[in-house]
Design an enzyme around this catalytic site. Structure first.
Site, PDB file in Angstrom:
ATOM      1  CB  CYS A  85      -0.793   0.137   1.083  1.00  0.00           C
ATOM      2  SG  CYS A  85      -2.097  -1.760   2.163  1.00  0.00           S
ATOM      3  CG  ASP A  93      -4.658  -9.438  -2.109  1.00  0.00           C
ATOM      4  OD1 ASP A  93      -5.817  -8.832  -1.146  1.00  0.00           O
ATOM      5  OD2 ASP A  93      -3.834  -8.915  -2.911  1.00  0.00           O
ATOM      6  CD1 TRP A 135     -28.264  21.312   9.404  1.00  0.00           C
ATOM      7  CD2 TRP A 135     -28.889  19.139   9.189  1.00  0.00           C
ATOM      8  NE1 TRP A 135     -29.784  20.917   9.850  1.00  0.00           N
ATOM      9  CE2 TRP A 135     -30.020  19.636  10.093  1.00  0.00           C
ATOM     10  CE3 TRP A 135     -29.018  18.014   9.506  1.00  0.00           C
ATOM     11  CZ2 TRP A 135     -31.042  18.795  10.838  1.00  0.00           C
ATOM     12  CZ3 TRP A 135     -29.919  17.096   9.513  1.00  0.00           C
ATOM     13  CH2 TRP A 135     -31.450  17.669  10.393  1.00  0.00           C
ATOM     14  NE  ARG A 168     -32.526  17.108   6.018  1.00  0.00           N
ATOM     15  CZ  ARG A 168     -31.967  18.962   6.039  1.00  0.00           C
ATOM     16  NH1 ARG A 168     -31.329  19.036   7.201  1.00  0.00           N
ATOM     17  NH2 ARG A 168     -31.115  19.448   5.659  1.00  0.00           N
TER      18      ARG A 168
HETATM   19  P1  FAD Z   1       0.537 -10.542  -0.680  1.00  0.00           P
HETATM   20  O1  FAD Z   1       0.878  -9.261  -0.005  1.00  0.00           O
HETATM   21  O2  FAD Z   1       0.406 -10.538  -2.430  1.00  0.00           O
HETATM   22  O3  FAD Z   1       1.697 -12.006  -0.547  1.00  0.00           O
HETATM   23  C1  FAD Z   1       1.266 -13.072  -0.859  1.00  0.00           C
HETATM   24  C2  FAD Z   1       2.814 -13.356  -0.531  1.00  0.00           C
HETATM   25  O4  FAD Z   1       2.912 -14.753  -1.437  1.00  0.00           O
HETATM   26  C3  FAD Z   1       3.521 -12.733  -1.831  1.00  0.00           C
HETATM   27  O5  FAD Z   1       5.102 -11.820  -1.103  1.00  0.00           O
HETATM   28  C4  FAD Z   1       4.658 -14.031  -2.608  1.00  0.00           C
HETATM   29  O6  FAD Z   1       5.520 -13.853  -2.502  1.00  0.00           O
HETATM   30  C5  FAD Z   1       3.937 -15.445  -1.632  1.00  0.00           C
HETATM   31  N1  FAD Z   1       4.149 -16.168  -2.427  1.00  0.00           N
HETATM   32  C6  FAD Z   1       2.809 -16.155  -3.661  1.00  0.00           C
HETATM   33  N2  FAD Z   1       2.927 -17.400  -4.475  1.00  0.00           N
HETATM   34  C7  FAD Z   1       3.839 -18.292  -2.958  1.00  0.00           C
HETATM   35  C8  FAD Z   1       3.972 -19.896  -3.786  1.00  0.00           C
HETATM   36  N3  FAD Z   1       3.670 -20.673  -4.612  1.00  0.00           N
HETATM   37  N4  FAD Z   1       5.213 -20.219  -2.903  1.00  0.00           N
HETATM   38  C9  FAD Z   1       5.856 -18.984  -1.636  1.00  0.00           C
HETATM   39  N5  FAD Z   1       5.916 -17.739  -1.617  1.00  0.00           N
HETATM   40  C10 FAD Z   1       4.745 -17.307  -2.512  1.00  0.00           C
HETATM   41  N6  FAD Z   1      -5.028  -2.713   0.233  1.00  0.00           N
HETATM   42  C11 FAD Z   1      -5.644  -1.757   0.916  1.00  0.00           C
HETATM   43  O7  FAD Z   1      -6.490  -2.267   2.076  1.00  0.00           O
HETATM   44  N7  FAD Z   1      -5.418  -0.099   1.149  1.00  0.00           N
HETATM   45  C12 FAD Z   1      -4.791   0.158   0.151  1.00  0.00           C
HETATM   46  O8  FAD Z   1      -4.342   1.562   0.306  1.00  0.00           O
HETATM   47  C13 FAD Z   1      -3.374  -0.339  -0.478  1.00  0.00           C
HETATM   48  N8  FAD Z   1      -3.152   0.141  -1.944  1.00  0.00           N
HETATM   49  C14 FAD Z   1      -2.143  -0.913  -2.025  1.00  0.00           C
HETATM   50  C15 FAD Z   1      -1.235   0.107  -3.273  1.00  0.00           C
HETATM   51  C16 FAD Z   1      -0.278  -1.006  -4.394  1.00  0.00           C
HETATM   52  C17 FAD Z   1       0.230   0.466  -4.870  1.00  0.00           C
HETATM   53  C18 FAD Z   1      -0.364  -3.035  -3.968  1.00  0.00           C
HETATM   54  C19 FAD Z   1      -0.237  -3.463  -4.764  1.00  0.00           C
HETATM   55  C20 FAD Z   1      -1.593  -2.963  -3.075  1.00  0.00           C
HETATM   56  C21 FAD Z   1      -2.485  -2.351  -2.175  1.00  0.00           C
HETATM   57  N9  FAD Z   1      -3.112  -2.470  -1.488  1.00  0.00           N
HETATM   58  C22 FAD Z   1      -4.161  -1.774  -0.701  1.00  0.00           C
HETATM   59  C23 FAD Z   1      -4.008  -4.276  -1.321  1.00  0.00           C
HETATM   60  C24 FAD Z   1      -3.130  -4.690  -0.197  1.00  0.00           C
HETATM   61  O9  FAD Z   1      -1.746  -4.686  -0.501  1.00  0.00           O
HETATM   62  C25 FAD Z   1      -3.003  -6.174  -0.848  1.00  0.00           C
HETATM   63  O10 FAD Z   1      -4.259  -6.166  -0.438  1.00  0.00           O
HETATM   64  C26 FAD Z   1      -2.332  -7.366   0.330  1.00  0.00           C
HETATM   65  O11 FAD Z   1      -0.871  -7.028  -0.021  1.00  0.00           O
HETATM   66  C27 FAD Z   1      -2.584  -8.907   0.289  1.00  0.00           C
HETATM   67  O12 FAD Z   1      -2.097  -9.836   1.010  1.00  0.00           O
HETATM   68  P2  FAD Z   1      -1.709 -11.179   1.157  1.00  0.00           P
HETATM   69  O13 FAD Z   1      -0.868 -11.489   1.973  1.00  0.00           O
HETATM   70  O14 FAD Z   1      -3.339 -11.871   0.188  1.00  0.00           O
HETATM   71  O15 FAD Z   1      -0.843 -10.969  -0.671  1.00  0.00           O
END
Ligand code: FAD
Length: 450
Positions: free
Chosen positions: A43, A284, A435, A443
């Site tokens: 983020c 995600d 308001w 409203r």
């Molecule tokens: P990720 O952060 O994608 O982490 C997944 C991890 O799994 C990665 O590190 C990857 O390397 C690892 N991985 C994947 N496959 C494998 C595998 N097979 N073996 C081992 N490791 C693996 N969200 C908000 O709520 N507010 C914001 O303002 C916001 N701004 C953002 C701005 C940007 C530029 C971006 C890109 C995203 C933003 N987000 C924001 C979204 C937020 O960053 C993501 O929703 C969050 O990082 C998701 O977390 P996660 O752990 O599900 O996935």
């Protein structure tokens, strides 16, 4: 001791791992992460590129060493390549030497995140075209701006990440063109509210080209991108960021026979359990339940990833925890313009089968006589007849955006717009008109929805 294995060491994965180490039952926690980073704030990347955050290290909440010190066995540069749900094992490739090892689990969390959409357009692999998802992406963009000193950036896609990059490039002094196929920026807003975003982007000096599809990229002899080819002609570019949204990384799960939902993300129940025994999904890569549309959705936000990860960490250590779902609350800004939304847009409400009615009002952030009051537009969407608040959108200047939180509480608790209009919100001239704009909007929507 039970063994809890986590695939993915960022928001969802490390929240689960950290929670599991604090749980009621002791567990061995092992995290496999294919990059060299853990717990980094994607983020914050646009704000690093824009120069508002000085050092990329500031974006890392906890390094692998810090997690290890807290009792988590973090193995970076390790990629999980297969899951065997029958045997309770994962196959892991050690990226340093390519060796593949088999690792057992009692509980497994898939927290593999999402991948930015990168269509196979001609020239897309040219140097100077990148996404913005990881710290290396941001470092590379920063270096190009410092060393190559490009004058013209193109952002492909006008979703929130694309728009945050518009702000970043403008802050770094580049001329910016935004190319968006849809007739509006921010498809999560209704067109009338998105039009206000478009006006602001243009007023800030960016060249916003709506209804323009990208067909490919022109590449110079040196291998660098020279222009973005669109259906309305070429747009000169020395640096390009793709902001076309993301797709859930659910392949590892589907290859293992784990159910994937209609959104393409991994199907989960309220405890974040998948269709396979002792296999969980969060962040995600996982579907969430939308509390208003009552449908599974894939909304890639860090706020959900952290909460869902924590729920899994509790569930694997003997606590019965539930993730109650999402309502699509989100906030962003482009320069001085703040944008917030929650619940369903008019379009989404219709698609979910609601007979919805919307009302829009103009207001100010402070009493009209108090210095620096900024203008804002508030739109509410309610169900005709019942007056139930289904969604809200705010676009405006300073102090507008975070007002969406009060409206999110109202949507979450299924309040009617009549109830909302009566809410006892705080008032003093430096903070709002007597308001508040959200109350005036309630409203007006109440009158319309009867
Ligand atoms: P990720 O952060 O994608 O982490 C997944 C991890 O799994 C990665 O590190 C990857 O390397 C690892 N991985 C994947 N496959 C494998 C595998 N097979 N073996 C081992 N490791 C693996 N969200 C908000 O709520 N507010 C914001 O303002 C916001 N701004 C953002 C701005 C940007 C530029 C971006 C890109 C995203 C933003 N987000 C924001 C979204 C937020 O960053 C993501 O929703 C969050 O990082 C998701 O977390 P996660 O752990 O599900 O996935």
């Amino acid at each position: 001791m039970r063994r809890f294995v986590v695939i993915g060491g960022d928001a969802a994965g490390m929240s689960a791992a950290a929670q599991a180490t604090r749980g009621a039952e002791p567990v061995e926690v092992v995290v496999f992460e294919r990059s060299q980073y853990t717990s980094y704030a994607a983020c914050g990347l646009p704000y690093f590129v824009g120069g508002l955050v000085e050092r990329s290290e500031q974006l890392v909440a906890r390094s692998p060493e810090q997690h290890r010190a807290n009792g988590i066995d973090v193995r970076t540069c390790h990629e999980v390549i297969a899951i065997d749900t029958e045997a309770g094992r994962v196959a892991v490739r050690r990226l340093a030497d390519g060796a593949v090892v088999d690792e057992p689990y009692d509980d497994l969390l898939i927290a593999t995140g999402a991948t930015p959409v990168r269509p196979p357009l001609p020239g897309i692999d040219a140097t100077g075209i990148s996404g913005i998802q990881t710290i290396p992406d941001a470092l590379a963009l920063d270096e190009i701006i410092r060393v190559r000193r490009p004058r013209h950036a193109v952002v492909v896609g006008a979703g929130y990440i694309g728009l945050e990059m518009v702000e970043a490039f403008l802050l770094r002094g580049l001329a910016v063109t935004v190319v968006e196929k849809l007739p509006q920026p921010m498809s999560t807003l209704d067109p009338d509210m998105a039009a206000k975003v478009a006006d602001s982007i243009r007023a800030q000096g960016a060249d916003l080209r709506l209804g323009t599809g990208v067909e490919g990229f022109e590449v110079g002899d040196d291998g660098w991108v020279r222009a973005v080819a669109t259906d309305a002609g070429p747009v000169p570019a020395e640096i390009v960021v793709m902001g076309l949204g993301v797709r859930a990384n659910s392949r590892l799960a589907s290859d293992a026979g784990i159910a994937v939902g209609p959104s393409g993300a991994i199907a989960t129940d309220a405890r974040m359990a998948t269709s396979a025994d002792h296999v969980w999904a969060a962040g995600d890569c996982a579907e969430s339940f939308h509390r208003v549309s009552r449908r599974p959705v894939s909304i890639a936000l860090g706020t959900h990833a952290n909460k869902q990860g924590r729920v899994v960490g509790l569930n694997v250590t003997g606590t019965h925890a539930r993730f109650p779902g999402v309502i699509g609350t989100a906030i962003t800004k482009v320069g001085p313009l703040e944008i917030g939304r929650t619940g369903l847009s008019e379009r989404e409400a219709a698609a979910a089968g609601f007979d919805a009615v919307g009302a829009v009002i103009e207001g100010t952030s402070r009493a009209h006589y108090y210095p620096d009051a900024s203008a804002m537009t508030v739109k509410l969407i309610a169900e005709r007849g019942t007056g139930r608040l289904l969604g809200a959108q705010i676009v405006g200047g300073a102090e507008a955006g975070k007002r969406i939180d009060a409206l999110a509480v109202a949507v979450w608790s299924e309040m009617t717009v009549d109830d909302l209009a009566q809410l006892d919100l705080a008032y003093a001239p430096p903070f709002s008109p007597v308001w508040d704009p959200t109350l005036i909007a309630a409203r007006k929507t109440a009158e319309r929805s009867r």
